[in-house]
Design a protein around this motif. Structure first.
Motif, PDB file in Angstrom:
ATOM      1  N   VAL A 124      11.944   2.385  -0.546  1.00  0.00           N
ATOM      2  CA  VAL A 124      10.805   1.968   0.270  1.00  0.00           C
ATOM      3  C   VAL A 124       9.541   2.683  -0.208  1.00  0.00           C
ATOM      4  O   VAL A 124       8.482   2.074  -0.343  1.00  0.00           O
ATOM      5  CB  VAL A 124      11.057   2.238   1.763  1.00  0.00           C
ATOM      6  N   LEU A 125       9.656   3.974  -0.490  1.00  0.00           N
ATOM      7  CA  LEU A 125       8.490   4.725  -0.961  1.00  0.00           C
ATOM      8  C   LEU A 125       7.968   4.192  -2.286  1.00  0.00           C
ATOM      9  O   LEU A 125       6.759   4.146  -2.508  1.00  0.00           O
ATOM     10  CB  LEU A 125       8.830   6.206  -1.084  1.00  0.00           C
ATOM     11  N   MET A 126       8.855   3.776  -3.152  1.00  0.00           N
ATOM     12  CA  MET A 126       8.425   3.253  -4.456  1.00  0.00           C
ATOM     13  C   MET A 126       7.661   1.949  -4.327  1.00  0.00           C
ATOM     14  O   MET A 126       6.863   1.609  -5.204  1.00  0.00           O
ATOM     15  CB  MET A 126       9.619   3.105  -5.386  1.00  0.00           C
ATOM     16  N   THR A 127       7.840   1.234  -3.219  1.00  0.00           N
ATOM     17  CA  THR A 127       7.081  -0.008  -3.051  1.00  0.00           C
ATOM     18  C   THR A 127       5.603   0.263  -2.809  1.00  0.00           C
ATOM     19  O   THR A 127       4.794  -0.649  -2.877  1.00  0.00           O
ATOM     20  CB  THR A 127       7.644  -0.888  -1.910  1.00  0.00           C
ATOM     21  N   ALA A 128       5.244   1.517  -2.540  1.00  0.00           N
ATOM     22  CA  ALA A 128       3.836   1.866  -2.326  1.00  0.00           C
ATOM     23  C   ALA A 128       2.984   1.572  -3.557  1.00  0.00           C
ATOM     24  O   ALA A 128       1.762   1.460  -3.451  1.00  0.00           O
ATOM     25  CB  ALA A 128       3.713   3.345  -1.965  1.00  0.00           C
ATOM     26  N   PHE A 129       3.621   1.416  -4.703  1.00  0.00           N
ATOM     27  CA  PHE A 129       2.891   1.161  -5.945  1.00  0.00           C
ATOM     28  C   PHE A 129       2.562  -0.318  -6.144  1.00  0.00           C
ATOM     29  O   PHE A 129       1.866  -0.666  -7.095  1.00  0.00           O
ATOM     30  CB  PHE A 129       3.693   1.686  -7.145  1.00  0.00           C
ATOM     31  N   TRP A 130       3.035  -1.181  -5.250  1.00  0.00           N
ATOM     32  CA  TRP A 130       2.772  -2.611  -5.346  1.00  0.00           C
ATOM     33  C   TRP A 130       1.932  -3.057  -4.155  1.00  0.00           C
ATOM     34  O   TRP A 130       2.163  -2.619  -3.024  1.00  0.00           O
ATOM     35  CB  TRP A 130       4.079  -3.397  -5.373  1.00  0.00           C
ATOM     36  N   PRO A 131       0.983  -3.969  -4.383  1.00  0.00           N
ATOM     37  CA  PRO A 131       0.184  -4.480  -3.259  1.00  0.00           C
ATOM     38  C   PRO A 131       1.058  -5.309  -2.318  1.00  0.00           C
ATOM     39  O   PRO A 131       2.055  -5.894  -2.732  1.00  0.00           O
ATOM     40  CB  PRO A 131      -0.875  -5.360  -3.930  1.00  0.00           C
ATOM     41  N   ASN A 132       0.687  -5.342  -1.055  1.00  0.00           N
ATOM     42  CA  ASN A 132       1.411  -6.125  -0.039  1.00  0.00           C
ATOM     43  C   ASN A 132       2.879  -5.748   0.025  1.00  0.00           C
ATOM     44  O   ASN A 132       3.752  -6.606   0.139  1.00  0.00           O
ATOM     45  CB  ASN A 132       1.250  -7.628  -0.295  1.00  0.00           C
ATOM     46  N   SER A 133       3.158  -4.462  -0.066  1.00  0.00           N
ATOM     47  CA  SER A 133       4.531  -3.983  -0.122  1.00  0.00           C
ATOM     48  C   SER A 133       5.080  -3.635   1.259  1.00  0.00           C
ATOM     49  O   SER A 133       4.351  -3.574   2.253  1.00  0.00           O
ATOM     50  CB  SER A 133       4.591  -2.736  -0.999  1.00  0.00           C
ATOM     51  N   THR A 134       6.374  -3.366   1.297  1.00  0.00           N
ATOM     52  CA  THR A 134       7.022  -2.904   2.515  1.00  0.00           C
ATOM     53  C   THR A 134       6.363  -1.619   3.000  1.00  0.00           C
ATOM     54  O   THR A 134       6.071  -1.471   4.185  1.00  0.00           O
ATOM     55  CB  THR A 134       8.522  -2.652   2.254  1.00  0.00           C
ATOM     56  N   PHE A 135       6.116  -0.701   2.083  1.00  0.00           N
ATOM     57  CA  PHE A 135       5.483   0.559   2.469  1.00  0.00           C
ATOM     58  C   PHE A 135       4.119   0.319   3.087  1.00  0.00           C
ATOM     59  O   PHE A 135       3.783   0.901   4.116  1.00  0.00           O
ATOM     60  CB  PHE A 135       5.355   1.511   1.283  1.00  0.00           C
ATOM     61  N   SER A 136       3.318  -0.531   2.477  1.00  0.00           N
ATOM     62  CA  SER A 136       1.979  -0.802   2.998  1.00  0.00           C
ATOM     63  C   SER A 136       2.039  -1.379   4.404  1.00  0.00           C
ATOM     64  O   SER A 136       1.236  -1.023   5.267  1.00  0.00           O
ATOM     65  CB  SER A 136       1.224  -1.758   2.077  1.00  0.00           C
ATOM     66  N   ALA A 137       3.006  -2.246   4.641  1.00  0.00           N
ATOM     67  CA  ALA A 137       3.165  -2.831   5.976  1.00  0.00           C
ATOM     68  C   ALA A 137       3.528  -1.759   6.997  1.00  0.00           C
ATOM     69  O   ALA A 137       2.993  -1.738   8.110  1.00  0.00           O
ATOM     70  CB  ALA A 137       4.233  -3.926   5.952  1.00  0.00           C
ATOM     71  N   LEU A 138       4.424  -0.848   6.627  1.00  0.00           N
ATOM     72  CA  LEU A 138       4.839   0.214   7.546  1.00  0.00           C
ATOM     73  C   LEU A 138       3.735   1.239   7.747  1.00  0.00           C
ATOM     74  O   LEU A 138       3.464   1.669   8.870  1.00  0.00           O
ATOM     75  CB  LEU A 138       6.094   0.906   7.015  1.00  0.00           C
ATOM     76  N   ALA A 139       3.103   1.652   6.664  1.00  0.00           N
ATOM     77  CA  ALA A 139       2.078   2.693   6.734  1.00  0.00           C
ATOM     78  C   ALA A 139       0.833   2.210   7.467  1.00  0.00           C
ATOM     79  O   ALA A 139       0.106   3.011   8.042  1.00  0.00           O
ATOM     80  CB  ALA A 139       1.716   3.168   5.328  1.00  0.00           C
ATOM     81  N   GLY A 140       0.610   0.916   7.481  1.00  0.00           N
ATOM     82  CA  GLY A 140      -0.558   0.360   8.145  1.00  0.00           C
ATOM     83  C   GLY A 140      -0.438   0.282   9.654  1.00  0.00           C
ATOM     84  O   GLY A 140      -1.422   0.031  10.343  1.00  0.00           O
ATOM     85  N   ARG A 141       0.734   0.516  10.173  1.00  0.00           N
ATOM     86  CA  ARG A 141       0.943   0.449  11.626  1.00  0.00           C
ATOM     87  C   ARG A 141       0.641   1.797  12.256  1.00  0.00           C
ATOM     88  O   ARG A 141       1.165   2.818  11.842  1.00  0.00           O
ATOM     89  CB  ARG A 141       2.388   0.051  11.923  1.00  0.00           C
ATOM     90  N   HIS A 142      -0.203   1.781  13.265  1.00  0.00           N
ATOM     91  CA  HIS A 142      -0.591   3.028  13.934  1.00  0.00           C
ATOM     92  C   HIS A 142       0.502   3.566  14.840  1.00  0.00           C
ATOM     93  O   HIS A 142       0.497   4.744  15.181  1.00  0.00           O
ATOM     94  CB  HIS A 142      -1.887   2.817  14.706  1.00  0.00           C
ATOM     95  N   ASP A 143       1.444   2.708  15.214  1.00  0.00           N
ATOM     96  CA  ASP A 143       2.538   3.142  16.103  1.00  0.00           C
ATOM     97  C   ASP A 143       3.753   3.624  15.311  1.00  0.00           C
ATOM     98  O   ASP A 143       4.786   3.928  15.878  1.00  0.00           O
ATOM     99  CB  ASP A 143       2.953   2.004  17.030  1.00  0.00           C
ATOM    100  N   MET A 144       3.625   3.719  13.998  1.00  0.00           N
ATOM    101  CA  MET A 144       4.750   4.057  13.129  1.00  0.00           C
ATOM    102  C   MET A 144       4.557   5.445  12.522  1.00  0.00           C
ATOM    103  O   MET A 144       3.501   5.751  11.974  1.00  0.00           O
ATOM    104  CB  MET A 144       4.849   3.024  12.003  1.00  0.00           C
ATOM    105  N   LYS A 145       5.581   6.276  12.635  1.00  0.00           N
ATOM    106  CA  LYS A 145       5.602   7.575  11.963  1.00  0.00           C
ATOM    107  C   LYS A 145       6.732   7.522  10.945  1.00  0.00           C
ATOM    108  O   LYS A 145       7.859   7.187  11.288  1.00  0.00           O
ATOM    109  CB  LYS A 145       5.825   8.702  12.958  1.00  0.00           C
ATOM    110  N   LEU A 146       6.408   7.834   9.697  1.00  0.00           N
ATOM    111  CA  LEU A 146       7.381   7.736   8.616  1.00  0.00           C
ATOM    112  C   LEU A 146       7.864   9.115   8.201  1.00  0.00           C
ATOM    113  O   LEU A 146       7.068  10.057   8.092  1.00  0.00           O
ATOM    114  CB  LEU A 146       6.764   7.020   7.416  1.00  0.00           C
ATOM    115  N   TYR A 147       9.157   9.208   7.952  1.00  0.00           N
ATOM    116  CA  TYR A 147       9.806  10.455   7.548  1.00  0.00           C
ATOM    117  C   TYR A 147      10.684  10.166   6.335  1.00  0.00           C
ATOM    118  O   TYR A 147      11.235   9.073   6.203  1.00  0.00           O
ATOM    119  CB  TYR A 147      10.681  11.002   8.682  1.00  0.00           C
ATOM    120  N   ALA A 148      10.825  11.178   5.477  1.00  0.00           N
ATOM    121  CA  ALA A 148      11.672  11.032   4.295  1.00  0.00           C
ATOM    122  C   ALA A 148      12.116  12.411   3.824  1.00  0.00           C
ATOM    123  O   ALA A 148      11.414  13.407   4.032  1.00  0.00           O
ATOM    124  CB  ALA A 148      10.928  10.322   3.170  1.00  0.00           C
TER     125      ALA A 148
END
Length: 83
Positions: free
Chosen positions: A9-33
């Motif tokens: 999931v983290l590696m998708t941050a390198f592509w536009p319109n990725s899973t990571f971008s969708a998750l990181a763009g949500r204000h109600d979401m806290k991501l852990y790894a």
């Protein structure tokens, strides 16, 4: 909402319109790894840059975004919960 994400999931941050971008763009979401996920990205930086055509600076900017968006935990912080 809290969500633990893996290296894929983290590696998708390198592509536009990725899973990571969708998750990181949500204000109600806290991501852990786990911290090793970030280490995996650094380990495979050449392959990621080749596939994404990212410059070294662009790669670093994405890594900085990951570090600012995701709470990375060292193994010692969660190892007592592993069996």
């Amino acid at each position: 909402m809290r969500l633990v994400v893996d290296s894929n999931v983290l590696m998708t941050a390198f592509w536009p319109n990725s899973t990571f971008s969708a998750l990181a763009g949500r204000h109600d979401m806290k991501l852990y790894a786990p911290a090793y996920a970030l280490e995996e990205i650094q380990k495979h930086w050449a392959e990621i840059r080749q596939k994404t055509k990212a410059t070294a600076r662009e790669f670093e900017k994405v890594v900085e975004r990951l570090e600012a968006t995701v709470r990375f935990f060292d193994k010692k912080e969660y190892s007592s919960g592993l069996r």
